[in-house]
Design a protein around this motif. Structure first.
Motif, PDB file in Angstrom:
ATOM      1  N   TYR A  15      -0.820  -5.193  -3.436  1.00 34.19           N
ATOM      2  CA  TYR A  15      -0.419  -6.581  -3.198  1.00 34.19           C
ATOM      3  C   TYR A  15      -0.402  -7.415  -4.479  1.00 34.19           C
ATOM      4  O   TYR A  15       0.604  -8.064  -4.791  1.00 34.19           O
ATOM      5  CB  TYR A  15      -1.380  -7.204  -2.175  1.00 34.19           C
ATOM      6  N   ASP A  16      -1.497  -7.431  -5.202  1.00 38.44           N
ATOM      7  CA  ASP A  16      -1.602  -8.284  -6.379  1.00 38.44           C
ATOM      8  C   ASP A  16      -0.640  -7.856  -7.489  1.00 38.44           C
ATOM      9  O   ASP A  16      -0.056  -8.700  -8.172  1.00 38.44           O
ATOM     10  CB  ASP A  16      -3.039  -8.367  -6.888  1.00 38.44           C
ATOM     11  N   LEU A  78      -5.145  -4.633  -1.911  1.00 41.80           N
ATOM     12  CA  LEU A  78      -5.383  -5.115  -3.270  1.00 41.80           C
ATOM     13  C   LEU A  78      -5.676  -3.937  -4.195  1.00 41.80           C
ATOM     14  O   LEU A  78      -6.157  -2.896  -3.748  1.00 41.80           O
ATOM     15  CB  LEU A  78      -6.587  -6.062  -3.310  1.00 41.80           C
ATOM     16  N   LYS A  88      -8.489  -8.694   0.444  1.00 40.29           N
ATOM     17  CA  LYS A  88      -7.127  -9.216   0.563  1.00 40.29           C
ATOM     18  C   LYS A  88      -7.121 -10.471   1.433  1.00 40.29           C
ATOM     19  O   LYS A  88      -6.430 -11.447   1.123  1.00 40.29           O
ATOM     20  CB  LYS A  88      -6.185  -8.163   1.135  1.00 40.29           C
ATOM     21  N   LEU A  91      -8.271 -13.270  -0.692  1.00 35.89           N
ATOM     22  CA  LEU A  91      -7.243 -13.679  -1.650  1.00 35.89           C
ATOM     23  C   LEU A  91      -6.141 -14.474  -0.967  1.00 35.89           C
ATOM     24  O   LEU A  91      -5.726 -15.523  -1.470  1.00 35.89           O
ATOM     25  CB  LEU A  91      -6.654 -12.462  -2.368  1.00 35.89           C
TER      26      LEU A  91
END
Length: 159
Positions: A15-16, A78, A88, A91
């Motif tokens: 994701y990041d 993540l 996640k 975040l």
């Protein structure tokens, strides 16, 4: 108008990292840089359409890969501190608290801005993904096609 070009090779399915790549792609397009994003292996999971998943005409391994890998941007973990999804969740809540766009919004923006999306043909085949399972803007190309594009770029990034 600028004649600058940027090429991103998206290998990560996290994701990041996907968010970082899409933020850069959108920002570059906003300053009139021509952008190509080449997705290989785990990076392809970002471009899967969860509504179009199929197991039809897939081998046992391909079916397993389909079930076990993220189905689109919302399912990506993540890269660090994922903690079974808790990291996640933290975040994404922090992103909301800061009124910042989520990954899906950057992906939608890139699609609207006509950023060029390439998928590695060999990666698509090995991972057992069908072209119809992926976003329609994605063009499946061989590595040589991507390299020709990348060699003409002013900036190349591997994410």
């Amino acid at each position: 108008m600028t004649d600058k070009k940027m090429s991103l090779l998206m290998f990560s399915g996290e994701y990041d990292k996907a968010m970082a790549g899409l933020i850069l792609a959108n920002a570059a397009k906003d300053i009139e840089v021509d952008v190509t994003m080449f997705f290989a292996f785990w990076g392809l999971t970002l471009l899967r359409d969860p509504d179009k998943m199929t197991t039809e005409d897939k081998s046992v391994y391909e079916k397993m890969m389909s079930w076990m890998t993220p189905k689109g941007p919302e399912e990506l973990p993540l890269s660090r501190m994922n903690f079974g999804g808790l990291g996640k969740l933290m975040l994404t809540e922090m992103i909301e608290d800061n009124e910042a766009p989520k990954l899906i919004h950057y992906l939608k923006g890139a699609r609207k801005k006509n950023i060029r999306f390439y998928a590695c043909k060999l990666s698509v085949e090995i991972m057992g993904f069908k072209p119809e399972e992926l976003i329609p803007e994605l063009e499946i190309v061989d590595a040589q096609t991507y390299l020709r594009d990348a060699l003409q770029s002013d900036i190349q990034l591997f994410i």
